[in-house]
Design a protein around this motif. Sequence first.
Motif: not given
Length: 909
Positions: A5, A40, A43, A326, A329, A336, A340
């Motif tokens: 991911d 990701l 982002k 990271e 997360i 996520h 976003d």
Amino acid sequence: MHKSDLSGGAGPSHSIYTLLLSTTMSTEFDVEGTLSLLSLPNKIKLLTGQGSWHTEAVAEAGVPSMRLSDGNVPSTQCNYKDPVSPVKTTGPNGVRGTRFFNGVPSSCFPASTGLGSSFDVDLVRKVGEALGDESRAKGCHVLLAPTVNTQRSPLGGRGFESFSEDPHLNGTIASAYINGLQSKGVSATIKHFVANDQEFQRFSISSDVSERALREIYLKPFQIAIKNSNPWALMTAYNRVNGLHASEDKRLLDDILRTVSISGPTNSFFETFSCLVPGSSNFKEWGFKGLVMSDWNGVYSTVESIKAGLDLEMPGPSLFRGKALERSIVAEKLFHADIDVRVRKVLELLKHAHASGIPFDGPEESVDTLESRQTLRTAAADSIVLLKNDKKLLPLTGKAKKIVVIGPNAKHAMTSGGGSAQLLSTYSISPLQGIKTAAKEIGAEVTYTIGAVSHRYLPLLDPYVQQPSGRPGVLIEFWNDPPVADYVSTSPDFKAPLEQAIWSTPTLTTHSFMTDGIDETKVNLTCWMRITAKFTPDEDGDWEFGLSIAGRANLFLNQKLVIDLSTNPPQGESFFGLGTSDEQTVVKGLKAGQVYDLELRLSNAEFAVRGSPFRCWGGVRMGAMKQINGDGAITEAVQLAKAADGKWESEGFDRTDIGLPGLTNQLVREVLLANPNTVVVNQSGTPVSMPWIEEASAVVQAFYGGNELGNGLADVLFGKVNPSGKLPLTFPKCLEDSPSYLSFGNKGQEHGKILYNEGIFVGYRGFEIKNVAPLFPFGFGLSYTQFEYSHLNSSTISPDGKFKVTFDIMNIGDVQGREVAQIYVTDQRSSLPRPTKELKGFVKVDLKPGETKRVEYMLDREALGFYDDRAAHWIAEEGIFTVMVAASSTDIRLTTAVELEEEFTWTGL
């Protein structure tokens, strides 16, 4: 979550990438489509800047890098004790571009207090448009301005960067600035959100302020600007607000600032429900839809800042995002969807950049046209405030044949304040230059003497040096190893040949902070430098030289040691606390017109070993001026005055008092005694005391006026422009009279907190509630003509708080002039204490002699309401309100009463 991911994956194919570029560059940028293409890691990449002045690019998704710029270059006057990068920020002086060192010159506009003193929304909008043109020429998509922090103390080191002490004037002028700038497709960045008004411990201090004062005084200018101009970006402050850093304060960045994102019937339900239960976490008050970025290194957390609503961490590389994000997360502290939301705001700002047509990674150019020069000159003249003219000494028309100009700020143009507000200007006109040009037109003779010194640092060597080639400026050469063994010593062998430099560059200034602009492919971070120039003094006599550096260096004149900063160089405040103190010496017997060889030998090795919190090759500031004997210079000035007929503010530190520096006050007093026909021109960004004010019959306040300071000042002094400026902040008689006196800076801090004890009574509100007479009141300013006010009328107040006032203004003098009519409102009876009066509107009227104009001004609920912190909403209570039309906060010309029949409340804009 699987490890995959977080992987970038293969990304889109080359054919898809080509198609994406061809569509996004030619049509409207697709935010959601682009978001769907981003992995990701990409982002996360977009949530931190690329270096100091760009956002990150993601080529495979068609995301280019946006360019940001403020309007300023760093100053050796800063004092950063915090181990962070201090390479930004400030107000709207100009558009610097992407380089501190050897950047492209820019137009320097008047400082914000000067623009605020114009009370002219049309002028400020034109300034915003001109800054938009400058930004486009620099390839800049986002300008990091304007600053709208409330000026609560005259000691604030960056007070000149904000427009006013009054939230209505502050927010209204900011709105005009933003509308002008964004009409050119360039994003404004309103800052610093919020309660960022002192330099003392600015990264850690907590501004402890009541909810009501926060709402009515400190948040209000942001609220007005967001409502009336919709800035596309906002910058958070360094400081804490009531204990929590602004960059991670969800209540500030989300609950108050943002808009609700729920759609359909649920949205209307929440809007209705939030009105019944103010402060509901589902309701966002202001509806701000733009991007929120940090001040430079103003992020102190990972998860908290993301959840609070901070979209972009600046600058890069990241301190709190990247791998840390990271990891958050993976630990499911963030998801996520949280990422976003933040990325979407970056892409929405990018959409504005696409629509502007400004090239990505374009060249940087200057703007210097007849039109831009006229805008600069008009802005400089309209920033000036006439404070006294008792004997009608002004304007200086044909009556003056011998004019003596006295003072240190006359010869050297003080176009802007210190710190990062300083700017490499395309050109500058000093007061002396402007006065000489204007005097020549009326056949007057001009003599100059300095009188007294007021510089914190000696003026830069720039006017007196040329490169060895004969061009303006100096030449800097670089080596990665010392070219000879005793290269940086007090007695080098000048006959020893130096190895050829690995790289060299000319620069226009003797003040260089080399954080960028160096060819990194050739020059190491640890290096040796030589700066050479031809120095030509313009006066015979003994000259003082000053030097501060980041590193070790020695300064030589004709191969003789002038200043030794290689032997145990003393640590000082220069270069953000990384450099030495400013060492000064006197070189005797220099001759005007004679050319001297100037050479500085510098090593940054110890500086590099000691460590810098950011990439830097070192720094140099060299200054010089003819030595001044204090009493002797005053005596000379007094003698010249008898024959005649007729400058310390910066980012990084706060002022310690409001007195004029050095022997300035003594100089003014003795010159006034010698010749009463003296016009005193004070140049400062914020208030100063004037102990000689009773003896002076003519006093002019000139703020930092930008490129055209000299011509703008001369236009006013010689009557080409009738002064129309009004003070945007109160001038106290003494510092102790200031409402924030006991709670500002080091003196006012309590265990890392500054208590805003004055509450809502900031500026003129505080003077009036305590019945303390100021030196000059808020809104005060004279003209070469006179105005008469009459026929004030008001409509009835509508149920939602709207009403109109009308009145007449007549020019009863004999010259054309402009008057700033100010509208104040008083609540005659309220459930909470309120100021004696509050500015709620103003209009600038241009009138020919004998002309009368009818003014119509629409007021709304903002003119009536106050914030009820217990009920957590704004309220306009029923009752009688007094409406006053005034020439200043203390010069009320007309009054009338209006009645609100039924109270009402509201939240949001």
